[in-house]
Design a protein around this motif. Structure first.
Motif, mmCIF file in Angstrom:
data_model
loop_
_atom_site.group_PDB
_atom_site.id
_atom_site.type_symbol
_atom_site.label_atom_id
_atom_site.label_comp_id
_atom_site.label_asym_id
_atom_site.label_seq_id
_atom_site.Cartn_x
_atom_site.Cartn_y
_atom_site.Cartn_z
ATOM 1 N N ALA A 78 -30.734 -46.905 17.819
ATOM 2 C CA ALA A 78 -30.032 -47.607 18.904
ATOM 3 C C ALA A 78 -28.888 -48.460 18.382
ATOM 4 C CB ALA A 78 -31.015 -48.467 19.688
ATOM 5 N N ASN A 79 -28.975 -48.924 17.132
ATOM 6 C CA ASN A 79 -27.947 -49.801 16.573
ATOM 7 C C ASN A 79 -26.864 -49.061 15.799
ATOM 8 O OD1 ASN A 79 -28.884 -52.331 17.520
ATOM 9 N ND2 ASN A 79 -30.462 -52.360 15.940
ATOM 10 N N LEU A 80 -26.918 -47.738 15.759
ATOM 11 C CA LEU A 80 -25.839 -46.991 15.136
ATOM 12 C C LEU A 80 -24.556 -47.145 15.948
ATOM 13 C CD1 LEU A 80 -27.702 -43.690 14.133
ATOM 14 C CD2 LEU A 80 -26.940 -45.533 12.612
ATOM 15 N N PRO A 81 -23.403 -47.128 15.296
ATOM 16 C CA PRO A 81 -22.136 -47.338 16.021
ATOM 17 C C PRO A 81 -21.948 -46.418 17.219
ATOM 18 C CG PRO A 81 -21.756 -47.413 13.658
ATOM 19 C CD PRO A 81 -23.189 -47.001 13.839
ATOM 20 N N GLU A 82 -22.361 -45.147 17.082
ATOM 21 C CA GLU A 82 -22.142 -44.216 18.194
ATOM 22 C C GLU A 82 -23.039 -44.482 19.395
ATOM 23 O OE1 GLU A 82 -23.320 -43.391 15.209
ATOM 24 O OE2 GLU A 82 -24.832 -41.784 15.255
ATOM 25 N N ASN A 83 -24.077 -45.321 19.194
ATOM 26 C CA ASN A 83 -24.994 -45.611 20.296
ATOM 27 C C ASN A 83 -24.870 -47.034 20.822
ATOM 28 O OD1 ASN A 83 -26.167 -43.014 20.209
ATOM 29 N ND2 ASN A 83 -27.531 -43.633 18.541
ATOM 30 N N HIS A 84 -23.950 -47.788 20.260
ATOM 31 C CA HIS A 84 -23.802 -49.187 20.670
ATOM 32 C C HIS A 84 -23.416 -49.273 22.145
ATOM 33 C CE1 HIS A 84 -23.359 -53.428 20.000
ATOM 34 N NE2 HIS A 84 -22.145 -53.423 20.518
ATOM 35 N N GLY A 85 -24.201 -50.039 22.897
ATOM 36 C CA GLY A 85 -23.928 -50.224 24.320
ATOM 37 C C GLY A 85 -24.498 -49.155 25.219
ATOM 38 N N LYS A 86 -25.098 -48.120 24.641
ATOM 39 C CA LYS A 86 -25.665 -47.045 25.468
ATOM 40 C C LYS A 86 -27.034 -47.430 26.023
ATOM 41 C CE LYS A 86 -23.672 -42.823 23.429
ATOM 42 N NZ LYS A 86 -24.023 -41.551 22.750
ATOM 43 N N ASP A 281 -45.633 -49.299 22.239
ATOM 44 C CA ASP A 281 -45.010 -50.439 22.917
ATOM 45 C C ASP A 281 -44.134 -51.228 21.950
ATOM 46 O OD1 ASP A 281 -46.429 -49.566 25.079
ATOM 47 O OD2 ASP A 281 -48.033 -51.054 24.868
ATOM 48 N N LEU A 282 -42.886 -51.465 22.344
ATOM 49 C CA LEU A 282 -41.893 -52.108 21.501
ATOM 50 C C LEU A 282 -41.411 -53.419 22.120
ATOM 51 C CD1 LEU A 282 -39.544 -48.987 21.093
ATOM 52 C CD2 LEU A 282 -41.612 -49.472 19.784
ATOM 53 N N ALA A 283 -40.938 -54.296 21.278
ATOM 54 C CA ALA A 283 -40.219 -55.502 21.711
ATOM 55 C C ALA A 283 -39.201 -55.782 20.619
ATOM 56 C CB ALA A 283 -41.158 -56.680 21.911
ATOM 57 N N LEU A 284 -38.084 -55.058 20.660
ATOM 58 C CA LEU A 284 -37.120 -55.075 19.559
ATOM 59 C C LEU A 284 -36.498 -56.451 19.352
ATOM 60 C CD1 LEU A 284 -35.290 -51.676 20.184
ATOM 61 C CD2 LEU A 284 -37.340 -52.134 18.822
ATOM 62 N N CYS A 285 -36.215 -56.773 18.086
ATOM 63 C CA CYS A 285 -35.576 -58.035 17.717
ATOM 64 C C CYS A 285 -34.367 -57.745 16.829
ATOM 65 C CB CYS A 285 -36.551 -58.926 16.947
ATOM 66 S SG CYS A 285 -37.903 -59.587 17.935
ATOM 67 N N PRO A 286 -33.394 -58.652 16.796
ATOM 68 C CA PRO A 286 -32.224 -58.453 15.924
ATOM 69 C C PRO A 286 -32.583 -58.618 14.452
ATOM 70 C CG PRO A 286 -32.145 -60.613 16.942
ATOM 71 C CD PRO A 286 -33.298 -59.896 17.580
ATOM 72 N N ASN A 287 -31.744 -58.064 13.590
ATOM 73 C CA ASN A 287 -31.909 -58.266 12.158
ATOM 74 C C ASN A 287 -31.656 -59.724 11.801
ATOM 75 O OD1 ASN A 287 -32.364 -55.516 11.922
ATOM 76 N ND2 ASN A 287 -30.263 -55.062 11.309
#
Length: 455
Positions: A78-86, A281-287
């Motif tokens: 999800a954090n790859l440049p081509e997927n940013h904002g998708k 089940d996920l709860a994603l967090c920033p690096n």
């Protein structure tokens, strides 16, 4: 490093939903009063866990496990440049190599079995994941960490055990009923040493949690009396106790809150791999980026005492008398205010595609120490949130005795704590002081700073 499998299986039928009920996490808004002031924060109710460092005596190698972690796969893609904002529904998940989601970890498991102690659960996990029978009484308790201090305040109990082939009962591989597919991985002493003590100008990189780095550090420099390290420095009578703790009261929880306010964005992922369809089940967090700060002039390790309301709740929930109780049934008022406090490293979020060194410098400057970016040396890289958050952490080192003093950003929940190098061996022996990287920082100073003067 040797493994019985090096190929990555394909993933298919990937989908995500945001509305679901999970037994693994429950996001809430927590309100409370401290020092007469009403406060609000996020609390994510999760389970505690166990982890075990296994050493195979006949092979003279460590036994770890390799498995697919959906949160890491999702976060990375999800954090790859081509997927940013998708939107997640617009990402072509099946076109990516699943290897990015595989980790190398200690044998581990959740504390989710009623009536069993952490030791007993650890014994079961060794049997299920690795196929060796280890009696719970034979496990050496290394330390208990605080994990998820900012969100859940749970504990992880870290153990050590030695195994040989006479103890083998199966090939392991995990609990098939839970959809686990686990591969055993053997690490040589040389591979493990490069993680515990990377060479000058190098850093440890673990595609797994910080507990792996700490566990190797513990084995080489504490367990083995033939090596220099903590074993050569007898503990003093030092004991850390929180400075000026303030009782927490009037605690309430609500599941009706604005999830965007805290960035809490849970997802349930469904996917098929190895012929098995699973939910996760996920709860994603920033690096994040963090730093081991030392003052070489005064011989101090610089840590931060933080008031963590989720830790107070997490430690209260873990009390034996509260087993099986809902949050509403627990009498939080009767527990010691000291349980809300941790010792941690300075930390900062790292926005997508940014240099973590830039943001660790900002965090250190907010403490009143202005250092140029080249003063920060990358020591390790790991993945704290293997289960649900999928985030990566960069661990740097720096000497604040060389810093220019600047204006400090005040925070009533944060207090700088300086611990003399001579007292660190004693602090190391205390449980629930903070997260794994706090203990790793202590070991780093005692092994590498004092013995090798790497800074």
């Amino acid at each position: 490093m040797t493994s019985s499998s090096s190929s990555s299986p394909k993933i298919s039928d990937v989908s995500y939903i945001s509305e679901f009920v999970s037994k693994y996490q429950k996001g809430m808004e927590m309100s409370f009063v401290i020092d007469g002031k009403p406060r609000v924060c996020e609390f994510n109710q999760k389970m505690g866990s166990v982890a075990i460092l296994l050493f195979h005596k006949e092979r003279n190698q460590f036994l770890l496990v390799r498995q697919f972690r959906p949160a890491i796969f999702t976060s990375h893609i999800a954090n790859l440049p081509e997927n940013h904002g998708k939107e997640f529904s617009d990402i072509e998940w099946t076109s990516y190599d699943t290897e990015v989601g595989f980790t190398i970890e200690l044998c581990a498991g959740l504390i989710d079995k009623d009536g069993l102690t952490p030791r007993e659960i650890a014994s079961e996990e060794i049997s299920e994941e690795c196929g060796y029978r280890v009696d719970s009484d034979d496990l050496i308790h290394i330390v208990t960490f605080i994990v998820g201090a900012h969100q859940s305040g749970n504990s992880q109990h870290l153990f050590y055990a030695e195994i040989d082939e006479t103890m083998k009962i199966s090939e392991g591989g995990g609990n098939i009923l839970d959809g686990e597919v686990i591969t055993k991985v053997f690490y040589s002493l040389e591979d493990a040493m490069r993680i515990a003590r990377p060479g000058r100008g190098e850093h440890a990189e673990v595609k797994g949690p910080p507990g792996v780095i700490f566990a190797f550090q513990w084995w080489f420099f504490i367990l083995d009396p033939t090596k220099k390290g903590l074993i050569a420095r007898p503990p003093t009578d030092y004991e850390w106790k929180p400075y000026n703790p303030k009782p927490i009261h009037s605690i309430e929880f609500s599941t009706d809150f604005d999830k965007k306010k805290y960035g809490f964005n849970p997802k349930r992922m469904t996917f098929t791999m190895n012929g098995i369809t699973r939910n996760w089940d996920l709860a994603l967090c920033p690096n994040t980026t963090t730093c081991i700060l030392v003052d070489m002039a005064k011989k101090h390790l610089v840590l931060l005492q933080k008031m963590r309301a989720p830790v107070f709740i997490g430690r209260s929930r873990a009390m034996p008398e509260n087993t099986g109780k809902s949050l509403e049934e627990i009498q939080f008022w009767k527990y010691d205010a000291n349980m809300a406090y941790t010792l941690e490293l300075v930390v900062n979020r790292v926005p997508d595609y940014e240099d973590p060194r830039k943001f660790v410098r900002i965090a250190v400057k907010q403490l009143g120490y202005d250092l140029p970016e080249d003063s920060f040396h990358l020591q390790a890289k790991c993945i704290p949130g293997i289960g649900q958050s999928g985030d990566t952490q960069f661990i740097y080192t720096a000497d604040v005795s060389k810093a220019r003093v600047c204006e400090k950003e005040e925070d009533e929940d944060v207090e700088e704590i300086r611990i003399p190098f001579n007292d660190l061996a004693s602090l190391y022996k205390q449980h629930l002081v903070g997260p794994p990287n706090t203990y790793y920082a202590i070991g780093f100073v005692l092994d590498q700073v004092l013995d090798r003067d790497v800074l």
